[in-house]
Design an enzyme around this catalytic site. Sequence first.
Site, PDB file in Angstrom:
ATOM      1  N   HIS A 100      17.466  43.853  48.186  1.00 52.84           N
ATOM      2  CA  HIS A 100      17.221  42.403  48.107  1.00 52.84           C
ATOM      3  C   HIS A 100      18.427  41.656  47.534  1.00 52.84           C
ATOM      4  O   HIS A 100      18.540  40.451  47.724  1.00 52.84           O
ATOM      5  CB  HIS A 100      15.904  42.084  47.382  1.00 52.84           C
ATOM      6  CG  HIS A 100      15.942  42.145  45.895  1.00 52.84           C
ATOM      7  ND1 HIS A 100      15.507  43.232  45.176  1.00 52.84           N
ATOM      8  CD2 HIS A 100      16.344  41.242  44.974  1.00 52.84           C
ATOM      9  CE1 HIS A 100      15.631  42.985  43.886  1.00 52.84           C
ATOM     10  NE2 HIS A 100      16.135  41.784  43.735  1.00 52.84           N
ATOM     11  N   ASP A 156      14.491  50.006  47.566  1.00 53.69           N
ATOM     12  CA  ASP A 156      15.218  48.739  47.426  1.00 53.69           C
ATOM     13  C   ASP A 156      16.681  48.970  47.025  1.00 53.69           C
ATOM     14  O   ASP A 156      17.089  48.697  45.904  1.00 53.69           O
ATOM     15  CB  ASP A 156      14.501  47.869  46.392  1.00 53.69           C
ATOM     16  CG  ASP A 156      14.931  46.411  46.469  1.00 53.69           C
ATOM     17  OD1 ASP A 156      15.955  46.130  47.103  1.00 53.69           O
ATOM     18  OD2 ASP A 156      14.231  45.563  45.888  1.00 53.69           O
ATOM     19  N   SER A 161      18.313  43.087  38.597  1.00 47.70           N
ATOM     20  CA  SER A 161      18.154  43.746  39.882  1.00 47.70           C
ATOM     21  C   SER A 161      19.445  44.448  40.261  1.00 47.70           C
ATOM     22  O   SER A 161      20.520  43.862  40.162  1.00 47.70           O
ATOM     23  CB  SER A 161      17.824  42.733  40.962  1.00 47.70           C
ATOM     24  OG  SER A 161      16.454  42.550  41.018  1.00 47.70           O
TER      25      SER A 161
END
Length: 674
Positions: free
Chosen positions: A84, A206, A611
């Site tokens: 992402h 991810d 992230s």
Amino acid sequence: MKRTLLIVALLVATTLSAVADKGMWLPSLIGSRIKDMKSKGFKLSAEDIYSINQASLKDAVVLFDGGCTGEIVTEKGLLLTNHHCGYDAIQALSTVEHDYLTDGFWAMNHAEELYCPGLKVHILQRMEDVTERVNAGETREDIIAKAEAEGVGFKAKVESMYYGNIFYLFVYREFSDVRLVGAPPTTIGKFGADNDNWIWPRHTGDFSVFRIYADKDNNPAEYSADNRPYTPKRHFEISTAGIKEGDFTMIYGFPGNTQEYITSDAVKYIAETSDPTKIALRTARLDIIGAAQSASPEVRIQYAAKQANIANAWKKWQGEVLGINRLGTYDKKLAYEARFREENPTKAYLLDSLAAAYERNIEGYFNYELFNETLRGIELQQAVAIALSDKLSEEDKVARAELFYKDFQVDVDRALAVAMLTEYEKMGTYISEELKALFARHGGAKEYATWLYDNTALGTLEGYRAADVANDPMAEFARAIAPIAQRVKPYTYRNLSNIPDIERWFRPYVKALMEWDTKRAFFPDANLTLRVAYGKIAGYEYADGEYHLPQTTIEGIMEKDNPEIYDYNIPQRLRDVYATKDYGRWGVTMNGKYTVPVCFIATNHTTGGNSGSPVLNGKGELIGINFDRTWLSTMSDIEFDETLCRNIICDIRYVLFVIDKVGGAEWLIQEMGL
Ligand code: ARG
Ligand code: GLU
């Protein structure tokens, strides 16, 4: 000088008694935490984490694309981050013919790696306390200019910690030739999509793979075919040895924004006004975009990144409100403030001043947030901004316009404009005379929006090219909302509490808290600067009688697999591998079953920006890539609750498994020395 020393001394003192896993610590001050870290299983020294004299782990961590973290894993600048986080870059390189989002992408050699225009990574060179210099009157601009003159590609920033009690200089090197090396198909990289987002148990792969390029002297340089892979000072070693509940974990990255020290007034604003308003507005936008996406594969790609961004915070805020209410954060803050007043009568005025400052600023801040969520989301005004810009060259304008229209559908924007202008008309108290006049002339916000899209010539790239943009109705709209943008500008801060008129009271308040509440571990709120957080791998009691284990496996992917649902329709390749149990060296036996580990959770205190962060074991080896938090724990930006707060990590063994068995990019595994 004295003030800095006092606060640093307080920090060191408070940490001795602190046992909680909460906190995001400055790497250069990590020495004060090392004892606690060691007692929990950390095997290295403070110098291994951060050093300016020798290569240290910090040299392998990067700020990725201005809002995520990444980690360097080979001596050839190979970089891992989240899918992402790479999403915008992957999407920008995708078309219906080459749909790297849907199909994934794997370079099989350096020549096949794809340059990502506009994508930048920053590597921290050093950080330095400059409080004395700031207090002596040196401007931030001067401090930054001096630091940037020190080397090629240097970019500097001065950031305040503890609401302006301490200032730090951060000196980075900025790399702008970054190339896409690999990405799994979306049905792995975003497996479960919004449905599973912020949720545990999780089965998302991810991750995505990039490479940093540098010039022949290993310095940052603009893209050139002659550039070569960057040789880092240090890269992470990978551990495939496996993990278990209770193991020490540390996360090293760039958390963006927390509000640990805010008062009850700010909590009330977040839980009762800000979050609910933003959630409702985004629900409306998502409904519009989602309907258009299901009706057209082209729109699905065009709006994929936009949709993901809107949906992400939308869901997070829902979890946050839930968490704040469940924990009773507002009442706890009230009680804490009452105790502060009682035990510090001479400083109680600070709380009154803070309350008055909130009162003065809350309407402005609400209008700023409302502006962002409504008027700014109407995209076609960007075409006007491009065409009428006096900063862009003609060439840049052509390129920008093409980029803009590539991912734009006028009917979607029309529907968004109708909905958002209608909402703005109801709630905006900073509305401009110009916009009011437009609403009045057309009989209301909704009618005006309809007229606007009926009459603008800018709906398509062809229309834009032929149009007299300055006299287009969209330009009139842009002019009408410009005064609103001007009026909310003074409220443009990371958080409500960072508005200078509020923050100036936070400065003495937080200092007073540090002097008074000596049992509390005071870390500076996250502000997109490099931090270390540590904790352990741990499951948690999700609900009465319902314990969630800390590790998921490929079995869970197969249970969710569903060819009928886009977000759960895994690649056939993965089904085949599963059917034959051809896991190669990534297969493990867990609870008597031969399987592949997928994700795990830990008690590291993280937030947005973390992230893509490297998650390390006690020896500083990479065991996974951070990518999320559990839904019930998103309020950790305001209050961290040990029993429920968990960050979600993609197990490095699953990353390697996908690169190898799905991507067939064995050369990358070899490059990683495995
Ligand atoms: N929740 C994660 C983070 O805050 C992942 C977001 C990306 N995934 C998505 N479905 N939008 O950013
Ligand atoms: N996914 C988040 C990010 O983009 C990290 C999750 C969180 O907010 O903890 O940074």
